[in-house]
Write a protein that holds these residues in place. Structure first.
Motif, PDB file in Angstrom:
ATOM      1  N   MET A  38       0.844  -1.203   0.000  1.00  0.00           N
ATOM      2  CA  MET A  38       0.000   0.000   0.000  1.00  0.00           C
ATOM      3  C   MET A  38       0.876   1.249   0.000  1.00  0.00           C
ATOM      4  O   MET A  38       1.849   1.321   0.753  1.00  0.00           O
ATOM      5  CB  MET A  38      -0.912  -0.022   1.241  1.00  0.00           C
ATOM      6  CG  MET A  38      -2.065   0.968   1.151  1.00  0.00           C
ATOM      7  SD  MET A  38      -3.006   1.069   2.701  1.00  0.00           S
ATOM      8  CE  MET A  38      -3.915  -0.461   2.675  1.00  0.00           C
ATOM      9  N   ALA A  39       0.556   2.202  -0.848  1.00  0.00           N
ATOM     10  CA  ALA A  39       1.357   3.424  -0.937  1.00  0.00           C
ATOM     11  C   ALA A  39       1.142   4.303   0.294  1.00  0.00           C
ATOM     12  O   ALA A  39       0.117   4.201   0.973  1.00  0.00           O
ATOM     13  CB  ALA A  39       0.974   4.190  -2.206  1.00  0.00           C
ATOM     14  N   PHE A  40       2.126   5.172   0.580  1.00  0.00           N
ATOM     15  CA  PHE A  40       2.065   6.059   1.739  1.00  0.00           C
ATOM     16  C   PHE A  40       0.799   6.918   1.712  1.00  0.00           C
ATOM     17  O   PHE A  40       0.126   7.090   2.734  1.00  0.00           O
ATOM     18  CB  PHE A  40       3.318   6.946   1.764  1.00  0.00           C
ATOM     19  CG  PHE A  40       3.343   7.919   2.916  1.00  0.00           C
ATOM     20  CD1 PHE A  40       3.381   7.466   4.230  1.00  0.00           C
ATOM     21  CD2 PHE A  40       3.323   9.299   2.690  1.00  0.00           C
ATOM     22  CE1 PHE A  40       3.404   8.356   5.293  1.00  0.00           C
ATOM     23  CE2 PHE A  40       3.347  10.191   3.743  1.00  0.00           C
ATOM     24  CZ  PHE A  40       3.382   9.723   5.046  1.00  0.00           C
ATOM     25  N   VAL A  41       0.453   7.411   0.518  1.00  0.00           N
ATOM     26  CA  VAL A  41      -0.729   8.273   0.373  1.00  0.00           C
ATOM     27  C   VAL A  41      -2.004   7.513   0.758  1.00  0.00           C
ATOM     28  O   VAL A  41      -2.923   8.074   1.379  1.00  0.00           O
ATOM     29  CB  VAL A  41      -0.831   8.854  -1.060  1.00  0.00           C
ATOM     30  CG1 VAL A  41      -0.915   7.755  -2.107  1.00  0.00           C
ATOM     31  CG2 VAL A  41      -2.021   9.800  -1.199  1.00  0.00           C
ATOM     32  N   ASP A  42      -2.062   6.215   0.451  1.00  0.00           N
ATOM     33  CA  ASP A  42      -3.238   5.407   0.821  1.00  0.00           C
ATOM     34  C   ASP A  42      -3.308   5.193   2.327  1.00  0.00           C
ATOM     35  O   ASP A  42      -4.381   5.226   2.929  1.00  0.00           O
ATOM     36  CB  ASP A  42      -3.188   4.054   0.102  1.00  0.00           C
ATOM     37  CG  ASP A  42      -3.364   4.198  -1.405  1.00  0.00           C
ATOM     38  OD1 ASP A  42      -4.117   5.102  -1.829  1.00  0.00           O
ATOM     39  OD2 ASP A  42      -2.742   3.426  -2.156  1.00  0.00           O
ATOM     40  N   ILE A  43      -2.133   4.972   2.933  1.00  0.00           N
ATOM     41  CA  ILE A  43      -2.084   4.769   4.387  1.00  0.00           C
ATOM     42  C   ILE A  43      -2.588   6.031   5.095  1.00  0.00           C
ATOM     43  O   ILE A  43      -3.381   5.957   6.038  1.00  0.00           O
ATOM     44  CB  ILE A  43      -0.646   4.420   4.839  1.00  0.00           C
ATOM     45  CG1 ILE A  43      -0.243   3.051   4.263  1.00  0.00           C
ATOM     46  CG2 ILE A  43      -0.538   4.404   6.367  1.00  0.00           C
ATOM     47  CD1 ILE A  43       1.236   2.699   4.444  1.00  0.00           C
ATOM     48  N   VAL A  44      -2.131   7.199   4.611  1.00  0.00           N
ATOM     49  CA  VAL A  44      -2.578   8.478   5.199  1.00  0.00           C
ATOM     50  C   VAL A  44      -4.098   8.618   5.036  1.00  0.00           C
ATOM     51  O   VAL A  44      -4.807   8.974   5.979  1.00  0.00           O
ATOM     52  CB  VAL A  44      -1.850   9.679   4.547  1.00  0.00           C
ATOM     53  CG1 VAL A  44      -2.441  11.002   5.028  1.00  0.00           C
ATOM     54  CG2 VAL A  44      -0.365   9.631   4.860  1.00  0.00           C
ATOM     55  N   GLY A  45      -4.614   8.304   3.843  1.00  0.00           N
ATOM     56  CA  GLY A  45      -6.049   8.422   3.569  1.00  0.00           C
ATOM     57  C   GLY A  45      -6.894   7.506   4.438  1.00  0.00           C
ATOM     58  O   GLY A  45      -7.878   7.939   5.032  1.00  0.00           O
ATOM     59  N   TYR A  46      -6.483   6.249   4.552  1.00  0.00           N
ATOM     60  CA  TYR A  46      -7.248   5.307   5.379  1.00  0.00           C
ATOM     61  C   TYR A  46      -7.183   5.665   6.857  1.00  0.00           C
ATOM     62  O   TYR A  46      -8.178   5.550   7.574  1.00  0.00           O
ATOM     63  CB  TYR A  46      -6.751   3.870   5.149  1.00  0.00           C
ATOM     64  CG  TYR A  46      -7.277   3.254   3.868  1.00  0.00           C
ATOM     65  CD1 TYR A  46      -8.643   3.003   3.703  1.00  0.00           C
ATOM     66  CD2 TYR A  46      -6.423   2.935   2.820  1.00  0.00           C
ATOM     67  CE1 TYR A  46      -9.125   2.455   2.529  1.00  0.00           C
ATOM     68  CE2 TYR A  46      -6.904   2.385   1.632  1.00  0.00           C
ATOM     69  CZ  TYR A  46      -8.263   2.145   1.493  1.00  0.00           C
ATOM     70  OH  TYR A  46      -8.744   1.605   0.329  1.00  0.00           O
ATOM     71  N   SER A  47      -5.986   6.128   7.298  1.00  0.00           N
ATOM     72  CA  SER A  47      -5.849   6.551   8.699  1.00  0.00           C
ATOM     73  C   SER A  47      -6.770   7.722   8.993  1.00  0.00           C
ATOM     74  O   SER A  47      -7.476   7.747  10.008  1.00  0.00           O
ATOM     75  CB  SER A  47      -4.400   6.958   8.998  1.00  0.00           C
ATOM     76  OG  SER A  47      -3.524   5.912   8.687  1.00  0.00           O
ATOM     77  N   ALA A  48      -6.767   8.709   8.091  1.00  0.00           N
ATOM     78  CA  ALA A  48      -7.617   9.890   8.268  1.00  0.00           C
ATOM     79  C   ALA A  48      -9.087   9.469   8.307  1.00  0.00           C
ATOM     80  O   ALA A  48      -9.860   9.937   9.146  1.00  0.00           O
ATOM     81  CB  ALA A  48      -7.368  10.895   7.145  1.00  0.00           C
ATOM     82  N   GLY A  49      -9.485   8.561   7.418  1.00  0.00           N
ATOM     83  CA  GLY A  49     -10.871   8.085   7.385  1.00  0.00           C
ATOM     84  C   GLY A  49     -11.259   7.367   8.669  1.00  0.00           C
ATOM     85  O   GLY A  49     -12.343   7.585   9.213  1.00  0.00           O
ATOM     86  N   ALA A  50     -10.340   6.539   9.164  1.00  0.00           N
ATOM     87  CA  ALA A  50     -10.614   5.785  10.398  1.00  0.00           C
ATOM     88  C   ALA A  50     -10.783   6.728  11.581  1.00  0.00           C
ATOM     89  O   ALA A  50     -11.698   6.574  12.400  1.00  0.00           O
ATOM     90  CB  ALA A  50      -9.484   4.788  10.659  1.00  0.00           C
ATOM     91  N   ILE A  51      -9.883   7.739  11.665  1.00  0.00           N
ATOM     92  CA  ILE A  51      -9.961   8.688  12.785  1.00  0.00           C
ATOM     93  C   ILE A  51     -11.226   9.544  12.675  1.00  0.00           C
ATOM     94  O   ILE A  51     -11.887   9.820  13.675  1.00  0.00           O
ATOM     95  CB  ILE A  51      -8.691   9.567  12.844  1.00  0.00           C
ATOM     96  CG1 ILE A  51      -7.468   8.689  13.125  1.00  0.00           C
ATOM     97  CG2 ILE A  51      -8.821  10.633  13.923  1.00  0.00           C
ATOM     98  CD1 ILE A  51      -6.137   9.424  13.040  1.00  0.00           C
ATOM     99  N   THR A  52     -11.601   9.929  11.459  1.00  0.00           N
ATOM    100  CA  THR A  52     -12.822  10.714  11.256  1.00  0.00           C
ATOM    101  C   THR A  52     -14.028  10.025  11.881  1.00  0.00           C
ATOM    102  O   THR A  52     -14.842  10.650  12.553  1.00  0.00           O
ATOM    103  CB  THR A  52     -13.101  10.920   9.753  1.00  0.00           C
ATOM    104  OG1 THR A  52     -12.062  11.711   9.187  1.00  0.00           O
ATOM    105  CG2 THR A  52     -14.430  11.625   9.522  1.00  0.00           C
ATOM    106  N   SER A  53     -14.107   8.716  11.687  1.00  0.00           N
ATOM    107  CA  SER A  53     -15.283   7.980  12.170  1.00  0.00           C
ATOM    108  C   SER A  53     -15.352   7.973  13.696  1.00  0.00           C
ATOM    109  O   SER A  53     -16.407   7.725  14.276  1.00  0.00           O
ATOM    110  CB  SER A  53     -15.283   6.556  11.610  1.00  0.00           C
ATOM    111  OG  SER A  53     -14.209   5.835  12.146  1.00  0.00           O
ATOM    112  N   LEU A  54     -14.222   8.267  14.362  1.00  0.00           N
ATOM    113  CA  LEU A  54     -14.191   8.232  15.829  1.00  0.00           C
ATOM    114  C   LEU A  54     -14.270   9.614  16.467  1.00  0.00           C
ATOM    115  O   LEU A  54     -14.299   9.730  17.692  1.00  0.00           O
ATOM    116  CB  LEU A  54     -12.904   7.539  16.294  1.00  0.00           C
ATOM    117  CG  LEU A  54     -12.768   6.063  15.902  1.00  0.00           C
ATOM    118  CD1 LEU A  54     -11.416   5.527  16.324  1.00  0.00           C
ATOM    119  CD2 LEU A  54     -13.896   5.241  16.528  1.00  0.00           C
ATOM    120  N   THR A  55     -14.308  10.674  15.644  1.00  0.00           N
ATOM    121  CA  THR A  55     -14.226  12.042  16.172  1.00  0.00           C
ATOM    122  C   THR A  55     -15.291  12.344  17.236  1.00  0.00           C
ATOM    123  O   THR A  55     -14.995  12.915  18.276  1.00  0.00           O
ATOM    124  CB  THR A  55     -14.352  13.075  15.025  1.00  0.00           C
ATOM    125  OG1 THR A  55     -13.370  12.774  14.033  1.00  0.00           O
ATOM    126  CG2 THR A  55     -14.127  14.481  15.537  1.00  0.00           C
TER     127      THR A  55
END
Lengths: 84, 84
Positions: A1-18
């Motif tokens: 998985m590319a770095f940009v994808d890791i950043v995107g998925y991490s951001a998405g995961a954290i968003t759901s927990l805000t």
């Protein structure tokens, strides 16, 4: 998985927990006086739009992430109306 | 512009305004007792990740939208620490 994808998925995961810490705090303290109802109403409408966007793109990450935030927004609106 | 794009841009525009009613309410009432600090700290970290994601994709809609939310999260953290 590319770095940009890791950043995107991490951001998405954290968003759901805000909203989770706010849901827990309000549930424990039974007080929502300082909470803006309008913030969660806007968030609720916004999540419906994001889910529609996910459906149109057939993107399950968008659908799932925003369904979690939608459910938490619904709980916060209910808390705000109940606890004032 | 396709319907899916209109939905996406609308959702993005509304996202950037989600925290605004809370900022206004807290600024007016000088009270943040019921607000979860953790919610805005998570949102803050999340926005930095989204901006990084936008930079990596060279997507100015993501960068701009999340910069607005980042600034409002910063204000809310400051309000929470100041007004308790």
């Amino acid at each position: 998985m590319a770095f940009v994808d890791i950043v995107g998925y991490s951001a998405g995961a954290i968003t759901s927990l805000t909203f989770l810490p706010q849901v827990i705090k309000t549930w424990k303290e039974r007080s929502a006086r300082d909470i803006s109802l309008m913030m969660f109403v806007i968030a609720w409408i916004n999540e419906v739009l994001w889910i529609l966007y996910g459906v149109l793109l057939d993107n399950w990450v968008i659908i799932l992430t925003n369904s979690i935030v939608l459910s938490m927004s619904s709980v916060m609106i209910w808390f705000k109306l109940r606890y004032k």
